[in-house]
Design a protein around this motif. Structure first.
Motif, short mmCIF file in Angstrom:
data_model
loop_
_atom_site.label_atom_id
_atom_site.label_comp_id
_atom_site.label_asym_id
_atom_site.label_seq_id
_atom_site.Cartn_x
_atom_site.Cartn_y
_atom_site.Cartn_z
N HIS A 90 -17.94 -45.45 -0.71
CA HIS A 90 -18.83 -44.95 -1.75
C HIS A 90 -20.26 -44.83 -1.22
O HIS A 90 -20.94 -43.83 -1.46
CB HIS A 90 -18.79 -45.87 -2.98
CG HIS A 90 -19.72 -45.46 -4.07
ND1 HIS A 90 -19.49 -44.38 -4.88
CD2 HIS A 90 -20.90 -45.99 -4.47
CE1 HIS A 90 -20.49 -44.25 -5.74
NE2 HIS A 90 -21.36 -45.23 -5.51
N ASP A 98 -14.32 -43.47 -7.32
CA ASP A 98 -14.92 -43.56 -8.65
C ASP A 98 -15.55 -44.94 -8.80
O ASP A 98 -14.84 -45.94 -8.97
CB ASP A 98 -13.85 -43.32 -9.72
CG ASP A 98 -14.41 -43.39 -11.13
OD1 ASP A 98 -15.63 -43.44 -11.31
OD2 ASP A 98 -13.58 -43.39 -12.07
N SER A 101 -14.79 -47.03 -12.06
CA SER A 101 -13.45 -47.63 -12.05
C SER A 101 -13.39 -48.81 -11.08
O SER A 101 -12.77 -49.83 -11.37
CB SER A 101 -12.40 -46.59 -11.66
OG SER A 101 -12.31 -45.59 -12.63
#
Length: 134
Positions: A90, A98, A101
């Protein structure tokens, strides 16, 4: 509450939750940081599972239970390692991760890890076939 359990609660749980508490405190002071971070919950999970592995070394007998708990802790460490990897992806800008999530899953996993830790630290120990609370 015995001394060992008090130490576990203060040292392991308290220090493990410190990044989460500090983030909330800084947020309440107006710092422009996110309210919750998956990395804080991942660190907490790592701390809990490492403490389980350490504590199990001192439990007498109960070999099958100890093996099961060791397996769960190793699995937990693997899961938190995967979370760490996803967090790094990320940070690198990978769009397939995500973050919301991941945060939710890390929070739920940390709660499960805490409950698992309670089953270890509040399970009676056996000495010569008799139960003795640590």
């Amino acid at each position: 509450m015995t001394e060992l359990r008090t130490k576990w609660l203060v040292y392991t749980v308290g220090i493990g939750l410190l990044p989460i508490f500090l983030r909330l405190l800084l947020n309440s002071w107006g710092a422009k940081i996110t309210l919750l971070s998956a990395s804080d919950f991942v660190a907490f999970g790592f701390v809990l599972h490492i403490s389980i592995l350490n504590e199990i070394e001192y439990i007498n007998g109960q070999k099958a239970w100890k093996t099961f708990q060791n397996g769960l802790s190793i699995l937990g460490i693997f899961v938190y390692g995967a979370f760490s990897c996803a967090l790094m992806l990320h940070e690198a800008g990978t769009v397939g991760v995500d973050f919301k999530s991941l945060l939710n899953t890390a929070i739920i996993s940390a709660i499960i890890s805490f409950l698992l830790s309670l089953t270890v630290f509040f399970r009676p120990n056996t000495v010569n076939g008799e139960y003795v609370c640590p």
